[in-house]
Design a protein around this motif. Structure first.
Motif, PDB file in Angstrom:
ATOM      1  N   LEU A 185      -0.557  13.053  -1.315  1.00  0.00           N
ATOM      2  CA  LEU A 185       0.404  13.817  -2.107  1.00  0.00           C
ATOM      3  C   LEU A 185       1.772  13.814  -1.452  1.00  0.00           C
ATOM      4  N   HIS A 206       4.185  11.075  -2.213  1.00  0.00           N
ATOM      5  CA  HIS A 206       4.890  11.108  -3.501  1.00  0.00           C
ATOM      6  C   HIS A 206       5.958  12.191  -3.537  1.00  0.00           C
ATOM      7  N   PHE A 234       0.200   9.313 -10.403  1.00  0.00           N
ATOM      8  CA  PHE A 234       1.226   9.077  -9.400  1.00  0.00           C
ATOM      9  C   PHE A 234       0.927   7.798  -8.621  1.00  0.00           C
ATOM     10  N   SER A 235      -0.345   7.524  -8.391  1.00  0.00           N
ATOM     11  CA  SER A 235      -0.749   6.282  -7.733  1.00  0.00           C
ATOM     12  C   SER A 235      -2.220   6.043  -8.001  1.00  0.00           C
ATOM     13  N   ASN A 278      -7.313   7.731  -6.986  1.00  0.00           N
ATOM     14  CA  ASN A 278      -6.075   8.009  -7.709  1.00  0.00           C
ATOM     15  C   ASN A 278      -5.578   9.424  -7.484  1.00  0.00           C
ATOM     16  N   HIS A 286       8.814  15.576 -11.444  1.00  0.00           N
ATOM     17  CA  HIS A 286       8.341  14.251 -11.051  1.00  0.00           C
ATOM     18  C   HIS A 286       7.875  13.417 -12.243  1.00  0.00           C
TER      19      HIS A 286
END
Length: 262
Positions: A232, A235, A117-118, A101, A57
């Motif tokens: 999670l 993603h 990831f975000s 986050n 990823h």
């Protein structure tokens, strides 16, 4: 809810970053920072994850950072306040907001940092600035942080960003005793003492690096009483098994430098 079975330690990537490189990043960068802010009421929630799973990823040039061969992924809710540029004082109404986050730990040619990831936030202005000037995947969300007592914290978030995968988060935790500063080389140090961040453009053809400076984290023990989230899974990451490793943190005064393409 998360399961309770522990994950096996991944043998894929050995520790690639010497402790000296991690300690070197604690030195404050030269020049004036672009932003100053305070981070408080943090809950660090971490799970061990196979390094090869995370590697799939990440942008091609980044490598999963590991502690004793193990990679980690984290969810971190907190409050950001006293936000200001080096040119302006804090502006009431825009200088305090909540953030949530999803992160992991990476290195680029031996320089360790954080990969997000975000990053969900309650401030539309912060989302716009971070996406435009820091290349970070910020998303708009509604959030609430409650303090029913001196030791209890409750955090709730719902993503509202148009076009982004839906996501919700709920957690209640109890604060425990103050912990000593994280010992260099320890897992606590690996997970919390991070002074560099990475970001990329959408196609992952460009990579950016930014520096962060703050004092060592004031950490406290914490116990999660309730937790539910689909962050999670949004993603494409599997729900991690096992209870998270938990720390409470803050407040710390933080300085951030502009992102540089690397």
């Amino acid at each position: 809810m998360l399961g309770l079975a522990p994950l096996p330690i991944s043998p894929l990537l050995p520790d690639a970053v010497p402790l000296s490189a991690r300690l070197a990043l604690r030195e404050r960068p030269s020049g004036a920072p672009l932003l100053r802010q305070q981070w408080s009421e943090l809950l660090f929630m971490h799970w061990p994850v196979p390094a090869e799973l995370l590697q799939a990823h990440l942008p091609p040039r980044l490598r999963a950072d590991t502690h004793q061969g193990q990679a980690w992924i984290g969810i971190v809710p907190f409050e950001m306040s006293k936000v200001r540029t080096r040119f302006t004082p804090p502006v009431k109404g825009t200088d305090t907001f909540l953030e949530l986050n999803v992160r992991t730990y990476v290195h680029l040619d031996g320089v360790p940092g954080v990969w997000f990831f975000s990053l969900d936030a309650t401030s539309p202005l912060a989302v716009l600035v971070a996406r435009t000037f820091f290349h970070l995947p910020y998303l708009r969300a509604t959030m609430r942080l409650d303090q029913p007592s001196a030791e209890l914290r409750q955090f709730a978030a719902t993503r509202t960003h148009g076009g982004a995968p839906s996501a919700t988060f709920r957690a209640t935790w109890k604060l425990g005793a103050q912990l000593p500063p994280a010992e260099p080389g320890s897992l606590d140090f690996f997970l919390t003492e991070r002074y560099c961040l990475y970001a990329s453009n959408k196609s992952q053809t460009k990579l950016y690096q930014g520096r962060v400076a703050h004092g060592p984290w004031p950490l406290r023990a914490a116990q999660v009483l309730h937790f539910e989230s689909d962050l999670l899974e949004g993603h494409g990451l599997p729900t991690p098994a096992g209870k998270p490793l938990v720390h409470a943190g803050g407040p710390v005064q933080v300085e951030l430098w502009p992102m540089q393409q690397v």
